[in-house]
Write a protein that holds these residues in place. Structure first.
Motif, mmCIF file in Angstrom:
data_model
loop_
_atom_site.group_PDB
_atom_site.id
_atom_site.type_symbol
_atom_site.label_atom_id
_atom_site.label_comp_id
_atom_site.label_asym_id
_atom_site.label_seq_id
_atom_site.Cartn_x
_atom_site.Cartn_y
_atom_site.Cartn_z
ATOM 1 N N ASP A 1 81.227 -10.032 0.452
ATOM 2 C CA ASP A 1 81.426 -11.284 -0.151
ATOM 3 C C ASP A 1 82.948 -11.796 0.052
ATOM 4 N N ALA A 2 83.385 -12.799 0.224
ATOM 5 C CA ALA A 2 84.553 -13.491 0.553
ATOM 6 C C ALA A 2 85.781 -13.362 -0.551
ATOM 7 N N LYS A 3 85.390 -12.562 -1.561
ATOM 8 C CA LYS A 3 86.237 -12.396 -2.638
ATOM 9 C C LYS A 3 86.546 -10.893 -2.619
ATOM 10 N N ILE A 4 86.065 -10.225 -1.727
ATOM 11 C CA ILE A 4 86.082 -8.596 -1.706
ATOM 12 C C ILE A 4 87.870 -8.289 -1.765
ATOM 13 N N GLY A 5 88.462 -9.068 -1.228
ATOM 14 C CA GLY A 5 89.944 -8.906 -0.989
ATOM 15 C C GLY A 5 90.746 -8.964 -2.358
ATOM 16 N N GLU A 6 89.955 -9.839 -3.304
ATOM 17 C CA GLU A 6 90.806 -10.021 -4.465
ATOM 18 C C GLU A 6 90.328 -9.146 -5.637
ATOM 19 N N ASN A 7 88.814 -8.862 -5.338
ATOM 20 C CA ASN A 7 87.968 -8.451 -6.604
ATOM 21 C C ASN A 7 88.000 -6.845 -6.094
ATOM 22 N N SER B 1 96.808 6.917 -8.368
ATOM 23 C CA SER B 1 97.357 6.964 -9.738
ATOM 24 C C SER B 1 98.737 6.143 -9.684
ATOM 25 N N VAL B 2 99.160 5.613 -8.465
ATOM 26 C CA VAL B 2 100.095 4.780 -8.340
ATOM 27 C C VAL B 2 99.692 3.404 -8.518
ATOM 28 N N TYR B 3 98.384 3.175 -7.909
ATOM 29 C CA TYR B 3 97.759 1.912 -7.997
ATOM 30 C C TYR B 3 97.629 1.269 -9.405
ATOM 31 N N LYS C 1 100.927 -4.714 0.833
ATOM 32 C CA LYS C 1 101.263 -5.846 0.095
ATOM 33 C C LYS C 1 99.718 -5.907 -0.727
ATOM 34 N N GLY C 2 98.642 -5.534 -0.227
ATOM 35 C CA GLY C 2 97.414 -5.714 -0.952
ATOM 36 C C GLY C 2 97.358 -4.459 -2.159
ATOM 37 N N PHE C 3 98.009 -3.428 -1.746
ATOM 38 C CA PHE C 3 98.172 -2.383 -2.831
ATOM 39 C C PHE C 3 98.894 -3.015 -4.043
ATOM 40 N N LEU C 4 99.824 -3.722 -3.756
ATOM 41 C CA LEU C 4 100.974 -4.163 -4.824
ATOM 42 C C LEU C 4 100.093 -5.498 -5.597
ATOM 43 N N ARG C 5 99.278 -6.012 -4.741
ATOM 44 C CA ARG C 5 98.694 -7.442 -5.362
ATOM 45 C C ARG C 5 97.504 -7.041 -6.095
ATOM 46 N N GLY C 6 97.076 -5.747 -5.917
ATOM 47 C CA GLY C 6 95.398 -5.307 -6.553
ATOM 48 C C GLY C 6 94.453 -5.324 -5.812
ATOM 49 N N GLY C 7 94.587 -5.662 -4.304
ATOM 50 C CA GLY C 7 93.633 -5.885 -3.423
ATOM 51 C C GLY C 7 93.253 -4.528 -2.610
ATOM 52 N N GLN C 8 92.596 -4.718 -1.639
ATOM 53 C CA GLN C 8 92.340 -3.730 -0.669
ATOM 54 C C GLN C 8 93.498 -3.009 -0.165
ATOM 55 N N GLU D 1 97.507 -11.942 4.748
ATOM 56 C CA GLU D 1 98.768 -12.202 4.931
ATOM 57 C C GLU D 1 98.848 -13.096 6.045
ATOM 58 N N ALA D 2 98.893 -14.661 6.209
ATOM 59 C CA ALA D 2 99.159 -15.392 7.275
ATOM 60 C C ALA D 2 99.974 -15.030 8.135
ATOM 61 N N GLY D 3 101.132 -14.284 7.639
ATOM 62 C CA GLY D 3 102.138 -13.815 8.572
ATOM 63 C C GLY D 3 101.866 -12.666 9.465
#
Ligand SMILES: Nc1ncnc2c1ncn2[C@@H]1O[C@H](COP(=O)(O)O)[C@@H](OP(=O)(O)O)[C@H]1O
Ligand SMILES: [Mg+2]
Ligand SMILES: [Mg+2]
Ligand SMILES: [Mg+2]
Length: 411
Positions: A235-241, A80-82, A196-203, A294-296
């Motif tokens: 697929d390589a886009k799963i993190g964005e998609n 619900s927050v996502y 960070k993924g949660f905020l970005r719309g990722g996994q 995240e590269a960090g």
């Protein structure tokens, strides 16, 4: 006149011939059906084993059920927050983000655990300091927590029903302050991993593990944005998609010594699960490897150098959270590489405990970057370890050799 002896021989001979003749069709039928029966038996054997496996008393059965229901209820809150524009994001003292979703999920999960296992300790990522200091933020979390309810009344009852008051919610969040250690039963909880993924719309993932004597023993991970189909190619886009439209959302679980399972996430009781396994891999050149977005958090350049030593040509799959562990455990990917970026950073136990038991039970091996076993029994962090590597057992030694070569070349 015939003598009795030849007469007897004649009868004996006749009887033997009749017997042989009557057995002939039976033996030919048997000779045809026995191998077939054997075939059927060998075919059925794994299934029979699975049945026996699930019908015998399973270790940590109650812990697994409570953890799975608790994670399932908390994922409803996080979803619900996502989908909401206001995620109540704060920056913590280490400048990492936390949202009202993280606080709400931690409150719900700890109250479920304390209801079922009042004497267990919990190492949870968050605490309630910010909520105690900010009443409007506290009210937002309280609203979310009250709204998150499993549709199945019996399931909701098993995890203690709704939290009774705002004070009880804050206390539940603060019950995650255990220092950890090697003694007894301690749960490790990451209410939203991959914030960070949660905020970005990722996994992202809701992760809970029970450690017994410092060893991850039960692991449950809810990944609302992964596809239900275990065979879906990574697929390589799963993190964005990562929208969570119908057909997405998985609950992974494992109990040490009992195997790993995936099932669709639901809004009520638990859906039936199926056993998952890592993909057999004996040629690393064909591998797909997962790393942090995240590269960090994980050195992309070291990971790439390792991949090149292993002859990997496919691009890495970047995704946030322990969804990486889940993806390799179900055979959608093969390797997990997390090479340290900062020398001083200590990995947190809640970022790995659930993923580790799920990968191990799916047939994987896991250690730090130097091949040293991960030690979850020395507190809230993995301070004796640097980096994390996971791979199918057969290629694990080869992967660790490549990692060491890359690390040694940097020293
Ligand atoms: N410098 C660092 N190195 C490794 N991990 C880090 C890090 N800084 C933060 N993290 C952890 O990385 C986790 C996310 O991992 P990943 O990159 O695999 O998605 C974060 O979990 P949270 O999102 O729960 O805070 C956080 O705990
Ligand atoms: Mg965090
Ligand atoms: Mg985390
Ligand atoms: Mg977190």
């Amino acid at each position: 006149m015939t003598t009795p002896l030849p007469q007897f021989r004649k009868y004996l001979l006749l009887t033997l011939i009749t017997l042989a003749l009557s057995l002939l069709p039976i033996s030919s039928v048997l000779s045809r059906t026995l191998p077939r029966l054997y075939q059927i038996k060998s075919h059925l054997y794994p299934a029979l084993q699975t049945r026996t496996f699930s019908s015998r008393a399973m270790a940590y059965e109650k812990e697994l059920e409570i953890a799975a229901l608790a994670v399932q209820r908390a994922t409803l809150l996080t979803k619900s927050v996502y989908h909401s524009h206001s995620k109540g994001t704060l920056s913590k003292s280490d400048s990492s983000p936390v949202t009202i979703g993280d606080f709400g999920a931690q409150a719900l999960i700890i109250s479920s655990i304390k209801h079922a296992f009042p004497n267990d300790e919990v190492v949870g990522e968050e605490d309630a300091d910010d909520l105690r200091a900010d009443s409007s933020l506290r009210d937002l979390v309280w609203k979310l927590v009250q709204a998150a309810k499993l549709e199945d009344a019996a399931a909701e009852e098993k995890i203690g029903g709704p939290i009774k008051s705002v004070e009880a919610m804050l206390d539940a969040i603060d019950s995650g302050r255990s220092a950890g250690g090697r003694k007894g039963r301690i749960w490790a909880l990451d209410p939203i991993d991959g914030t960070k993924g949660f905020l970005r719309g990722g996994q992202y993932a809701v992760c809970l593990a029970l450690m017994v004597g410092g060893i991850p023993t039960v692991g449950v991970i809810g990944t609302p944005n992964l596809p239900v189909d275990d065979q879906a190619p990574l697929d390589a886009k799963i993190g964005e998609n990562a929208d969570d439209s119908e057909g997405k959302g998985v609950l992974f679980s494992a109990v040490r010594g009992e195997g790993a399972t995936s099932r669709p996430l639901s809004k009520g009781g638990l859906e039936p699960g199926k056993s998952i396994n890592m993909k057999p891999l004996d040629d690393t050149t064909q591998a797909t490897f997962c790393e942090s977005v995240e590269a960090g958090h994980s050195s992309h350049s070291d990971n790439a150098a390792i991949a090149s030593k292993l002859g990997i040509t496919k691009p890495s799959v970047r995704m946030d959270s322990q969804a990486k562990y889940c993806s390799i455990a179900r055979g959608a990917g093969d390797l997990y590489l997390r090479l340290p970026v900062s020398k001083s950073y200590e990995e947190k136990i809640w970022d790995h405990a659930a993923g580790v038991v799920i990968v191990q039970e799916a047939g994987g091996e896991i250690s730090d970057a130097w091949g040293k076993p991960l030690d979850f029994g020395i507190g809230r962090t993995l301070k004796e370890n640097k980096g994390i590597i996971a791979a199918p057992k057969a290629v694990f030694p080869m992967v660790i050799e490549a990692v060491k070569e890359v690390l040694n070349a940097k020293q």
